[in-house]
Design a protein around this motif. Structure first.
Motif: not given
Length: 528
Positions: A382-383, A393-394, A399-401, A432-434
């Motif tokens: 999902i990330c 952002e949700k 990604c962190s989870d 990549d999320a950051l």
């Protein structure tokens, strides 16, 4: 004087073990029986033993078989007469066609007149004796006695092929039938054992010295369990080792061999649930390899079939962890095909369903690290969509989870190298999320952590292509981050090193389409 001694008869020297008499309507059966009799080897322990017909020979050849019929002739030709006079026995194939044949009758009558003391063996091929035995076969002899011939009944509901053939062997050699059956069975058992041992040796060489022992009289269920133990090895340990080699053609051969086992089963519906689950996993593996080779249609077909099977199994037992796990894999692979083809709207529901199944698994069996690992994979999927679509952002929080869940798995199995590789991968997606959020410095820090883990793995296993691929991908992404932070020289150097590594990967497996795509990306110049 014994019947098979080489003494002259009324027609000359004895040359043939038997004369095969038949109607040419039964040509096909006669040819097969003739071939079998001439190729049959008498069991060694019987060869040379004395019987009323003489000493038992090693083979029954030669046996005379008439190959042509001359309907215009008024009597048997000279070749047939000569062969009948030189034969130790007469073997008659009995059928309605044989009973109607004047040539079969003539051959029986001539043989009986030439050799009244030699055996006549009736082989019933078709029909009842009343409509199949030639008239001459049942005529009284010179003393007015009707002698019933030795009979071998080939009909399936009577002797059947094997017993009928052995009866003929007994009739031609004078050996008691029970001795023939016993010795032949012993030889067949030895042959089965020899073939089984050869099969085991071939399997060992193809499955990297896998021990796969079969016993001659193993029960059918035990054989299935043994065979599927081999399939399980192919899907787990062997597959992991071959992935490390990086040869899709070898993986495909392993998968096909495993799937061929199920193709040989007469009806898949009769297979137990664990066999169907294992078959679904084979389809997953083959679909994955198809996709790597660029065969999207082939991959989708295998994933869809696997999804159908695992879905039906889960519906029958919705709280069963192995079935939840199997169906989770099906949801993932179908979503993955859509994801790779940029169909994110279709891929996301599959990935969410995958995560839901993984969450059920960890609730049911919280102490199983493999289920927590699946949850980390599902969160990471999902990330990936959130990152690719620059989503809310949700979704980026997945990604962190995913990283936190995989680090939890790492604490559960601290020595597992594959988990370390997965943690490195989670650092990559966190980076990549950051980056999507504009936090390039933090993203570079995550990439550095990924690179450190992968380099340690490569140091321990420098030939592992999975690690080499991860190292190549890490440098590709780090080069982009460095370029965005103004360090173009470092970025280009890193990109060049990564390009050399992907060329090495392609050289090791030219069929891997993913690596060719990455080479194309690494060949493109950096954005200015």
């Amino acid at each position: 004087m014994k019947a098979n001694e080489e003494t002259p008869g009324p027609g000359g020297e004895r040359r043939f073990r038997a004369f095969l008499s038949y109607s040419h309507a039964d040509e096909h059966f006669a040819r097969k029986l003739h071939q079998w009799l001439e190729s049959y080897r008498i069991p060694p322990r019987l060869v040379g033993s004395a019987t009323p017909m003489g000493h038992v020979p090693p083979r029954l050849s030669p046996i005379f078989r008439d190959r042509a019929e001359l309907p215009a002739a008024s009597s048997l030709d000279e070749e047939v007469r000569q062969a009948l006079s030189q034969s130790d026995a007469l073997l008659v194939l009995c059928s309605p066609a044989a009973r109607a044949s004047r040539w079969v009758d003539a051959e029986i009558a001539l043989f009986r007149s030439l050799h009244p003391d030699r055996p006549i063996i009736a082989a019933l091929v078709l029909g009842d004796p009343a409509v199949s035995f030639p008239s001459a076969l049942l005529e009284p002899d010179a003393e007015g006695v009707v002698r019933e011939p030795i009979a071998a009944d080939f009909r399936p509901d009577h002797d059947g092929t094997r017993l009928a053939r052995l009866k003929i062997v007994a009739g031609l050699t004078g050996v008691a039938l029970d001795q023939i059956i016993q010795r032949d069975a012993q030889r067949q058992l030895r042959r089965v054992i020899a073939i089984t041992l050869l099969t085991v040796l071939l399997t060992l060489s193809m499955a990297l010295m896998l021990i796969f022992a079969l016993r001659a009289r193993m029960e059918a269920e035990h054989q299935r369990q043994q065979a599927e133990g081999l399939i399980e090895f192919m899907l787990t340990d062997l597959r992991q080792r071959l992935e490390g080699v990086g040869r899709l053609d070898v993986l495909q051969s392993v998968n096909k061999r495993a799937l061929d086992y199920y193709a040989d089963q007469s009806d898949l519906k009769t297979l137990p649930a664990d066999s169907l689950e294992r078959r679904a996993r084979i389809l997953h593996a083959m679909g994955e390899d198809d996709h790597k080779r660029g065969d999207v249609a082939g991959a989708l077909a295998k994933f869809s079939e696997a999804h159908r099977v695992t879905g039906a199994l889960l519906a029958a037992s919705p709280q069963d962890p192995p079935r939840l796990f199997a169906h989770a894999q099906s949801e993932f692979w179908l979503g993955y095909v859509d994801f790779i083809d940029y169909r994110y709207e279709k891929a996301l529901p599959r990935f969410i369903a995958y995560r839901g199944l993984a969450e059920q698994l960890v609730r049911l069996v919280p102490g199983d690290q493999s289920y927590w690992r699946e949850l980390a994979y599902a969160q990471g999927n999902i990330c990936t969509i959130a990152v690719t679509r620059r989503g809310p952002e949700k979704q980026l929080a997945e990604c962190s989870d995913a990283l936190a869940t995989m680090e939890r798995v790492g604490k559960m199995v601290p020595g597992d190298l594959s988990v370390k590789a997965d943690i490195a991968n989670r650092h990559a997606w966190m980076a990549d999320a950051l980056r999507v959020q504009g936090r390039n410095v933090d993203a570079l820090h995550e990439r550095a952590q990924q690179a450190a883990i992968v380099q340690r793995l490569l140091k321990d296993d420098p030939k592992n292509v999975s690690y080499l691929q991860d190292w190549m991908l890490a440098r590709y992404s780090m080069s982009q981050l460095l370029n965005s932070l103004g360090e173009r020289h470092r970025a280009e150097k890193m990109r060049e090193d990564a390009r050399r590594d992907v060329e090495r990967l392609i050289e090791s497996d030219p069929e891997n389409n993913d690596w060719r795509l990455w080479k194309a990306k690494l060949t493109k110049p950096l954005d200015k």
